[in-house]
Design an enzyme around this catalytic site. Structure first.
Site, PDB file in Angstrom:
ATOM      1  CG  ASP A 132      23.809   0.562 -38.214  1.00  0.00           C
ATOM      2  OD1 ASP A 132      23.082  -0.234 -38.835  1.00  0.00           O
ATOM      3  OD2 ASP A 132      24.276   0.326 -37.079  1.00  0.00           O
ATOM      4  CG  ASP A 153      21.025  -4.271 -36.588  1.00  0.00           C
ATOM      5  OD1 ASP A 153      21.670  -3.978 -35.573  1.00  0.00           O
ATOM      6  OD2 ASP A 153      21.018  -3.584 -37.627  1.00  0.00           O
TER       7      ASP A 153
HETATM    8  C1  DX5 Z   1      19.686   0.582 -35.586  1.00  0.00           C
HETATM    9  C2  DX5 Z   1      20.912  -0.049 -36.214  1.00  0.00           C
HETATM   10  C3  DX5 Z   1      21.623  -1.056 -35.332  1.00  0.00           C
HETATM   11  C4  DX5 Z   1      22.018  -0.505 -34.000  1.00  0.00           C
HETATM   12  C5  DX5 Z   1      22.794  -1.482 -33.163  1.00  0.00           C
HETATM   13  O1  DX5 Z   1      19.075   1.392 -36.519  1.00  0.00           O
HETATM   14  O2  DX5 Z   1      20.569  -0.719 -37.396  1.00  0.00           O
HETATM   15  O3  DX5 Z   1      22.728  -1.624 -36.023  1.00  0.00           O
HETATM   16  O4  DX5 Z   1      22.694   0.693 -34.107  1.00  0.00           O
HETATM   17  O5  DX5 Z   1      23.100  -0.839 -31.966  1.00  0.00           O
HETATM   18  P1  DX5 Z   1      22.592  -1.339 -30.548  1.00  0.00           P
HETATM   19  O6  DX5 Z   1      23.318  -2.629 -30.293  1.00  0.00           O
HETATM   20  O7  DX5 Z   1      22.991  -0.229 -29.658  1.00  0.00           O
HETATM   21  O8  DX5 Z   1      21.098  -1.526 -30.634  1.00  0.00           O
HETATM   22 ZN    ZN Z   2      22.132  -1.974 -38.407  1.00  0.00          ZN
END
Ligand code: DX5
Ligand code: ZN
Length: 215
Positions: free
Chosen positions: A33, A169
């Protein structure tokens, strides 16, 4: 179903150990990310860390760019060892839309962006990454209306004969993952559900099991 784990909340002090542990779980790829403090409020890490992780792991590395002016960095993230790079439709303008002709490029969109914005590119990109939370932070709750968006993207894909993978996601846990797969998702990305768990391998297993129990 493919399962990708976001490294956002891993213990970076023991990065190699954290990655080896994930590799011992039943996962398909690692999700990077990338946040710039401008397109989203949060700042995460850049290509140097992607390179470090790509050098450590045997898993494919996918970079999710939540950054302004992605055209300046797409190549750099591929050079850092990303197997695919996903950019946000909100950052695509006339002058940079050529980046969507790149191989292994994906498109993502926040929950408030109309799916029709993707239409001109559906036959070009290899992935549509449906944000099921607002981009910026891990640990948010899954937004239910994402399920209808997954269904719609699945229908569009059939209609067009397009080849994009549908990924989801944000806010993924076992119950959510199974509903996303039922709606037509090919891949789920999970972050905090795995990294906050005392037993990440077991957490991956419980997602797999929930999806298997679908039928
Ligand atoms: C949010 C990100 C995601 C997120 C996933 O901006 O793109 O990939 O961090 O994490 P969880 O599963 O905690 O939502
Ligand atoms: Zn992400």
């Amino acid at each position: 179903m493919k399962l990708s784990v976001s490294v956002l909340d891993l213990d970076f002090g023991h990065l190699e150990d954290s990655i080896r542990l994930l590799e011992s779980a039943d996962i398909d790829s690692l999700h990077m990310d990338i946040m710039d403090g401008q397109f989203v409020d949060n700042i995460s890490f850049g290509p140097a860390i992607v390179r470090t992780i790509a050098d450590i792991t045997v898993l494919p590395v996918y970079s999710h760019l939540m950054i302004k002016e992605p055209e300046k960095y797409v190549k750099e993230f591929f050079n850092a060892g990303s197997d695919s790079v996903t950019v946000h439709i909100e950052t695509i303008v006339k002058e940079n839309k050529h980046i969507l002709d790149t191989d292994n490029i994906g498109l993502s969109l926040n929950p408030d962006i109309e799916l029709s914005e993707l239409d001109p590119y559906l036959n070009k990109v290899s992935e549509i990454l449906v944000m099921s939370v607002y981009a910026g932070f891990g640990g948010q709750n899954f937004i239910e209306s994402s399920l209808g968006r997954i269904e719609e993207l699945r229908k569009k894909r059939d209609r067009l004969g397009a080849g994009y993978k549908i990924s989801v996601d944000g806010g993924i846990n076992p119950g959510v993952a199974s509903r996303c797969v039922k709606a037509g998702a090919d891949e789920v990305i999970t972050g905090s559900y795995i990294s906050a768990s005392k037993d990440p391998v077991g957490a991956v297993k419980s997602i797999r099991e929930a999806v298997r129990n679908l039928t």
